[in-house]
Design an enzyme around this catalytic site. Structure first.
Site, PDB file in Angstrom:
ATOM      1  N   GLY A 232     -51.862 -35.089  24.210  1.00 15.93           N
ATOM      2  CA  GLY A 232     -51.821 -34.002  24.971  1.00 15.93           C
ATOM      3  C   GLY A 232     -52.567 -33.847  25.976  1.00 15.93           C
ATOM      4  O   GLY A 232     -52.700 -32.789  26.844  1.00 15.93           O
TER       5      GLY A 232
ATOM      6  N   SER B  27     -49.873 -39.207  20.132  1.00 15.86           N
ATOM      7  CA  SER B  27     -48.750 -38.810  18.777  1.00 15.86           C
ATOM      8  C   SER B  27     -47.968 -40.134  18.952  1.00 15.86           C
ATOM      9  O   SER B  27     -47.179 -40.180  18.018  1.00 15.86           O
ATOM     10  CB  SER B  27     -48.165 -37.528  19.329  1.00 15.86           C
ATOM     11  N   GLU B  28     -47.884 -40.841  19.979  1.00 13.27           N
ATOM     12  CA  GLU B  28     -46.753 -41.938  19.970  1.00 13.27           C
ATOM     13  C   GLU B  28     -47.720 -43.219  19.921  1.00 13.27           C
ATOM     14  O   GLU B  28     -47.296 -44.468  20.346  1.00 13.27           O
ATOM     15  CB  GLU B  28     -46.064 -41.866  21.267  1.00 13.27           C
TER      16      GLU B  28
ATOM     17  N   HIS C 101     -46.301 -46.581  28.424  1.00  8.83           N
ATOM     18  CA  HIS C 101     -45.041 -45.722  28.213  1.00  8.83           C
ATOM     19  C   HIS C 101     -45.201 -44.459  29.085  1.00  8.83           C
ATOM     20  O   HIS C 101     -45.978 -43.721  29.197  1.00  8.83           O
ATOM     21  CB  HIS C 101     -45.103 -45.213  26.666  1.00  8.83           C
TER      22      HIS C 101
ATOM     23  N   HIS D 278     -42.188 -41.784  31.446  1.00 11.51           N
ATOM     24  CA  HIS D 278     -40.733 -41.311  31.709  1.00 11.51           C
ATOM     25  C   HIS D 278     -40.525 -41.298  33.314  1.00 11.51           C
ATOM     26  O   HIS D 278     -40.039 -40.324  33.753  1.00 11.51           O
ATOM     27  CB  HIS D 278     -41.065 -39.559  31.330  1.00 11.51           C
TER      28      HIS D 278
HETATM   29  P1  13P Z   1     -49.087 -38.152  23.645  1.00 15.80           P
HETATM   30  O1  13P Z   1     -49.655 -37.050  24.751  1.00 15.80           O
HETATM   31  O2  13P Z   1     -49.421 -37.783  22.354  1.00 15.80           O
HETATM   32  O3  13P Z   1     -49.307 -39.434  23.993  1.00 15.80           O
HETATM   33  O4  13P Z   1     -47.606 -37.767  24.079  1.00 15.80           O
HETATM   34  C1  13P Z   1     -47.102 -38.166  25.221  1.00 15.80           C
HETATM   35  C2  13P Z   1     -45.411 -38.110  24.942  1.00 15.80           C
HETATM   36  O5  13P Z   1     -45.104 -38.731  26.334  1.00 15.80           O
HETATM   37  C3  13P Z   1     -44.513 -37.258  24.258  1.00 15.80           C
HETATM   38  O6  13P Z   1     -43.339 -37.648  24.417  1.00 15.80           O
END
Ligand code: 13P
Length: 233
Positions: A53, A82-83, A102, A104
């Site tokens: 987050g 969370s990932e 990771h 986007h």
């Molecule tokens: P996190 O902040 O839990 O790592 O999630 C980021 C994210 O890219 C969700 O798709």
């Protein structure tokens, strides 16, 4: 002889590196808001990973979470991404890799949404190094599905696009993982432009690919290459 860094020195250096590369991902437009997560594996087989987050472009070393190889917290610090499943699967399947990024990246994700394959041989530099970038099936973010969805491909590729979601790149260190991410998005932009001007593309012919893979062998490049090992094909 260079002295071996102490456990604390290594952790401090890696926490700083995660913040620097997170900032770089934000500056390059690969993440916005609270997108993305980055991690490194320490010499003691623990994982330093960005917190869930948070804005990954604006982190400070004390914001980083620390977990074991099963994703369990090993201190009272912030909660891990969370990932985390993406990272755990990557390290389990690829003991040779020490960093996972990771993000986007917009052009690469857009191509996956449009169903355009980034595993095609397009650019010599990419063919000689990573080969291409396979796309993995869509899986729900923040669930166990996500780690499972990349397992088969991560075994044979340092780069992948999770359909409609984002890129995952693995590296021998964070900069190496960032370099591959940068290459993916650059290639995606070129592919995008080629589609825009012509409405279709012409991949490199088989013969040209064969010659490039031969050049790779002559140069002694031993890194994972998805055209050489036919990953996902
Ligand atoms: P996190 O902040 O839990 O790592 O999630 C980021 C994210 O890219 C969700 O798709």
């Amino acid at each position: 002889m260079v002295p071996t860094p102490t456990r604390n020195e290594e952790e401090t250096r890696l926490r700083q590196a995660l913040c620097r590369v997170g900032a770089l991902c934000y500056k390059k437009g690969f993440i916005v808001g609270t997108d993305g997560n980055l991690s490194v594996r320490t010499a003691h087989d623990t994982i330093l990973v960005t917190p869930t987050g948070a804005m990954k472009g604006f982190l400070e070393p004390h914001h980083i979470a620390h977990v074991d190889m099963d994703g369990r917290a090993i201190d009272d610090g912030p909660r891990a991404s969370s990932e985390i499943g993406i990272h755990l699967t990557s390290y389990r399947e690829r003991p040779d890799m020490h960093a996972v990024v990771h993000t986007h990246p917009p052009h690469a994700v857009a191509l996956s949404i449009a169903g355009i394959d980034m595993q095609l041989p397009l650019i010599p530099e990419v063919v000689v190094t990573i080969g291409g970038t396979p796309t993995t099936p869509y899986a729900t973010p923040g669930t166990h599905e996500l780690g499972d969805s990349i397992r088969d491909v991560v075994r044979c590729s340092d780069t992948l696009i999770m359909k409609n979601h984002g890129a995952v790149t693995l590296g021998s260190n964070l900069l190496d993982a960032f370099k591959k991410l940068d290459m993916i998005e650059h290639t995606a932009r070129i592919l995008w432009l080629a589609h825009a001007v012509k409405g279709g593309i012409e991949p490199l012919p088989q013969e040209a690919v064969k010659k490039l893979l031969e050049t790779r062998r002559q140069l002694g490049i031993k890194t994972t290459n998805t055209l050489e090992n036919q990953c996902g094909l």
